[in-house]
Write a protein that holds these residues in place. Sequence first.
Motif, PDB file in Angstrom:
ATOM      1  N   VAL A  57       0.809  -1.382   0.026  1.00  0.00           N
ATOM      2  CA  VAL A  57       0.087  -0.038  -0.002  1.00  0.00           C
ATOM      3  C   VAL A  57       1.019   1.171  -0.042  1.00  0.00           C
ATOM      4  CG1 VAL A  57      -1.894  -1.183   1.311  1.00  0.00           C
ATOM      5  CG2 VAL A  57      -0.070   0.164   2.619  1.00  0.00           C
ATOM      6  N   ALA A  58       0.083   2.418  -0.324  1.00  0.00           N
ATOM      7  CA  ALA A  58       0.785   3.441  -0.196  1.00  0.00           C
ATOM      8  C   ALA A  58       1.103   3.858   1.190  1.00  0.00           C
ATOM      9  CB  ALA A  58       0.031   4.979  -0.789  1.00  0.00           C
ATOM     10  N   TYR A  59       2.112   4.487   1.733  1.00  0.00           N
ATOM     11  CA  TYR A  59       2.667   4.764   2.989  1.00  0.00           C
ATOM     12  C   TYR A  59       3.406   6.056   2.996  1.00  0.00           C
ATOM     13  CZ  TYR A  59       2.837   4.160   8.168  1.00  0.00           C
ATOM     14  OH  TYR A  59       2.837   4.433   9.422  1.00  0.00           O
ATOM     15  N   PRO A  60       3.039   7.237   3.205  1.00  0.00           N
ATOM     16  CA  PRO A  60       3.783   8.484   3.090  1.00  0.00           C
ATOM     17  C   PRO A  60       4.326   8.554   4.544  1.00  0.00           C
ATOM     18  CG  PRO A  60       1.449   8.921   2.932  1.00  0.00           C
ATOM     19  CD  PRO A  60       1.707   7.519   2.636  1.00  0.00           C
ATOM     20  N   VAL A  70       3.877  -0.534  14.205  1.00  0.00           N
ATOM     21  CA  VAL A  70       2.875  -1.295  14.534  1.00  0.00           C
ATOM     22  C   VAL A  70       1.822  -0.269  14.707  1.00  0.00           C
ATOM     23  CG1 VAL A  70       1.859  -2.809  16.231  1.00  0.00           C
ATOM     24  CG2 VAL A  70       4.215  -3.320  15.464  1.00  0.00           C
ATOM     25  N   ASP A  71       0.672  -0.454  14.012  1.00  0.00           N
ATOM     26  CA  ASP A  71      -0.463   0.705  14.401  1.00  0.00           C
ATOM     27  C   ASP A  71      -1.495   0.141  15.197  1.00  0.00           C
ATOM     28  OD1 ASP A  71      -2.692   2.502  14.297  1.00  0.00           O
ATOM     29  OD2 ASP A  71      -2.375   2.914  12.324  1.00  0.00           O
ATOM     30  N   THR A  72      -1.180   0.079  16.630  1.00  0.00           N
ATOM     31  CA  THR A  72      -2.236  -0.765  17.364  1.00  0.00           C
ATOM     32  C   THR A  72      -3.750  -0.543  17.283  1.00  0.00           C
ATOM     33  OG1 THR A  72      -0.315  -0.885  18.937  1.00  0.00           O
ATOM     34  CG2 THR A  72      -2.533  -1.438  19.865  1.00  0.00           C
ATOM     35  N   PRO A  73      -4.099   0.841  17.290  1.00  0.00           N
ATOM     36  CA  PRO A  73      -5.461   1.151  17.075  1.00  0.00           C
ATOM     37  C   PRO A  73      -6.140   0.533  15.938  1.00  0.00           C
ATOM     38  CG  PRO A  73      -4.470   3.020  17.946  1.00  0.00           C
ATOM     39  CD  PRO A  73      -3.339   2.156  17.632  1.00  0.00           C
ATOM     40  N   ALA A  74      -5.351   0.670  14.780  1.00  0.00           N
ATOM     41  CA  ALA A  74      -6.070   0.249  13.727  1.00  0.00           C
ATOM     42  C   ALA A  74      -5.979  -1.255  13.229  1.00  0.00           C
ATOM     43  CB  ALA A  74      -5.174   0.925  12.593  1.00  0.00           C
ATOM     44  N   ARG A  75      -5.067  -1.940  14.348  1.00  0.00           N
ATOM     45  CA  ARG A  75      -4.896  -3.256  14.121  1.00  0.00           C
ATOM     46  C   ARG A  75      -4.069  -3.735  12.826  1.00  0.00           C
ATOM     47  NH1 ARG A  75      -7.216  -2.275  18.431  1.00  0.00           N
ATOM     48  NH2 ARG A  75      -8.985  -3.268  19.299  1.00  0.00           N
ATOM     49  N   ARG A  76      -3.065  -2.863  12.416  1.00  0.00           N
ATOM     50  CA  ARG A  76      -2.252  -3.006  11.275  1.00  0.00           C
ATOM     51  C   ARG A  76      -1.044  -2.931  11.581  1.00  0.00           C
ATOM     52  NH1 ARG A  76      -6.953  -3.564  10.103  1.00  0.00           N
ATOM     53  NH2 ARG A  76      -7.971  -2.911   8.399  1.00  0.00           N
ATOM     54  N   LEU A  77      -0.220  -3.660  10.888  1.00  0.00           N
ATOM     55  CA  LEU A  77       1.275  -3.708  10.747  1.00  0.00           C
ATOM     56  C   LEU A  77       1.798  -3.320   9.597  1.00  0.00           C
ATOM     57  CD1 LEU A  77       4.055  -6.010  12.887  1.00  0.00           C
ATOM     58  CD2 LEU A  77       4.137  -5.540  10.163  1.00  0.00           C
ATOM     59  N   TYR A  78       2.886  -2.540   9.357  1.00  0.00           N
ATOM     60  CA  TYR A  78       3.609  -1.941   8.272  1.00  0.00           C
ATOM     61  C   TYR A  78       5.136  -2.082   8.165  1.00  0.00           C
ATOM     62  CZ  TYR A  78      -1.010   0.582   7.763  1.00  0.00           C
ATOM     63  OH  TYR A  78      -2.221   1.059   7.649  1.00  0.00           O
ATOM     64  N   TYR A  79       5.346  -2.867   7.169  1.00  0.00           N
ATOM     65  CA  TYR A  79       7.063  -3.099   7.036  1.00  0.00           C
ATOM     66  C   TYR A  79       7.097  -2.031   5.785  1.00  0.00           C
ATOM     67  CZ  TYR A  79      11.415  -4.687   5.537  1.00  0.00           C
ATOM     68  OH  TYR A  79      12.632  -4.631   5.020  1.00  0.00           O
ATOM     69  N   ILE A  80       8.032  -1.006   6.244  1.00  0.00           N
ATOM     70  CA  ILE A  80       8.229   0.110   5.270  1.00  0.00           C
ATOM     71  C   ILE A  80       9.086  -0.346   4.039  1.00  0.00           C
ATOM     72  CG2 ILE A  80       9.301   2.539   5.077  1.00  0.00           C
ATOM     73  CD1 ILE A  80       6.775   2.245   6.834  1.00  0.00           C
ATOM     74  N   LEU A  81       8.838  -0.344   2.904  1.00  0.00           N
ATOM     75  CA  LEU A  81       9.629  -0.453   1.763  1.00  0.00           C
ATOM     76  C   LEU A  81      10.400   0.517   1.153  1.00  0.00           C
ATOM     77  CD1 LEU A  81       6.594  -2.705  -0.082  1.00  0.00           C
ATOM     78  CD2 LEU A  81       8.626  -3.497   1.201  1.00  0.00           C
ATOM     79  N   GLY A  82       9.885   1.818   1.571  1.00  0.00           N
ATOM     80  CA  GLY A  82      10.480   2.964   0.881  1.00  0.00           C
ATOM     81  C   GLY A  82       9.937   3.508  -0.404  1.00  0.00           C
ATOM     82  N   ASP A  83      10.466   4.776  -0.853  1.00  0.00           N
ATOM     83  CA  ASP A  83       9.729   5.237  -2.012  1.00  0.00           C
ATOM     84  C   ASP A  83       7.747   5.623  -1.699  1.00  0.00           C
ATOM     85  OD1 ASP A  83      12.035   5.672  -3.440  1.00  0.00           O
ATOM     86  OD2 ASP A  83      11.853   3.674  -4.129  1.00  0.00           O
ATOM     87  N   GLY A  84       7.693   5.720  -0.312  1.00  0.00           N
ATOM     88  CA  GLY A  84       6.259   5.880  -0.045  1.00  0.00           C
ATOM     89  C   GLY A  84       5.265   4.662  -0.034  1.00  0.00           C
ATOM     90  N   ARG A  85       5.995   3.433  -0.059  1.00  0.00           N
ATOM     91  CA  ARG A  85       5.248   2.493   0.052  1.00  0.00           C
ATOM     92  C   ARG A  85       5.596   1.249   1.249  1.00  0.00           C
ATOM     93  NH1 ARG A  85       1.362   2.667  -3.287  1.00  0.00           N
ATOM     94  NH2 ARG A  85       1.268   0.247  -3.816  1.00  0.00           N
ATOM     95  N   ALA A  86       4.585   0.619   1.336  1.00  0.00           N
ATOM     96  CA  ALA A  86       5.025  -0.298   2.741  1.00  0.00           C
ATOM     97  C   ALA A  86       3.881  -1.763   2.246  1.00  0.00           C
ATOM     98  CB  ALA A  86       4.522   0.259   4.081  1.00  0.00           C
ATOM     99  N   MET A  87       4.502  -2.490   3.094  1.00  0.00           N
ATOM    100  CA  MET A  87       3.624  -3.927   2.882  1.00  0.00           C
ATOM    101  C   MET A  87       2.825  -3.855   4.223  1.00  0.00           C
ATOM    102  SD  MET A  87       2.921  -6.685   1.273  1.00  0.00           S
ATOM    103  CE  MET A  87       4.345  -6.680   0.050  1.00  0.00           C
ATOM    104  N   ARG A  88       1.685  -4.007   4.073  1.00  0.00           N
ATOM    105  CA  ARG A  88       0.610  -3.980   5.305  1.00  0.00           C
ATOM    106  C   ARG A  88       0.025  -5.405   5.672  1.00  0.00           C
ATOM    107  NH1 ARG A  88      -4.805  -1.189   3.768  1.00  0.00           N
ATOM    108  NH2 ARG A  88      -5.362  -3.193   3.184  1.00  0.00           N
ATOM    109  N   TYR A  89      -0.208  -5.575   6.873  1.00  0.00           N
ATOM    110  CA  TYR A  89      -0.597  -6.927   7.456  1.00  0.00           C
ATOM    111  C   TYR A  89      -1.636  -6.555   8.552  1.00  0.00           C
ATOM    112  CZ  TYR A  89       4.067  -8.270   5.825  1.00  0.00           C
ATOM    113  OH  TYR A  89       5.411  -8.360   5.151  1.00  0.00           O
ATOM    114  N   GLY A  90      -2.704  -7.359   8.596  1.00  0.00           N
ATOM    115  CA  GLY A  90      -3.505  -7.241   9.499  1.00  0.00           C
ATOM    116  C   GLY A  90      -2.948  -7.999  10.861  1.00  0.00           C
ATOM    117  N   ILE A  91      -3.401  -7.531  12.109  1.00  0.00           N
ATOM    118  CA  ILE A  91      -2.656  -8.083  13.062  1.00  0.00           C
ATOM    119  C   ILE A  91      -3.682  -8.155  14.353  1.00  0.00           C
ATOM    120  CG2 ILE A  91      -0.366  -7.199  12.729  1.00  0.00           C
ATOM    121  CD1 ILE A  91      -0.797  -4.871  14.755  1.00  0.00           C
TER     122      ILE A  91
END
Length: 205
Positions: A57-60, A70-91
């Motif tokens: 996903v996009a992640y500026p 780790v975005d605890t309230p949103a129940r999401r984890l992001y691994y920052i890929l760079g260039d405004g992108r990230a891999m998003r996982y449900g947690i």
Amino acid sequence: MSLSRRGLLLGISALLAGCATNGPNHAANYASLPAEKFPLPAMPLEKIKSELRRQEVAYPGQYETGTIVVDTPARRLYYILGDGRAMRYGIGVGRNGYALAGTAYIGRKAEWPTWTPTDNMMRRDPAKNRKYAGGVPGGLNNPLGARAIYLYRGGNDTMFRIHGTNQPQSIGLAMSSGCVRMLNHDVIDLYERVTPGSRVVVLQA
């Protein structure tokens, strides 16, 4: 020259097909993993809400490439890929009062780890946890699932982990003892991306 109706429909179909190929291949992401030490069956997609499935996903933001957020309230984890992108996982996350906040780093990581309840867990619920004081070996029934990523601060284990789970229905909920749980397929993917020493940022409400 005007486009024929048939030509227009063919063009739209081709465009939609092209868009579809750019999306995540969920069937492939959650296919069976027979080469694992404990082979994993395919994850039935109907049991995973689409918004909780792994996807890029996009992640500026200002986080460095390789950071875990780790975005605890949103129940999401992001691994920052760079260039405004990230891999998003449900947690799945910890219940209120059992959560890490702030920054940490990856102290170590393990495949099919053993699990031992912490002293705090045994004090809170001795009837449930004391019988496991000697540790539970790795496997499909282990609470840490297929992989564990151990979070440290200042050279000390925080006792919080990012790990797999044998309870996929808990993803998207707040019900753990404070750790961050992921689908086994997702934690295997994240495990391959991260290295010891990488920064972890845990956001709370």
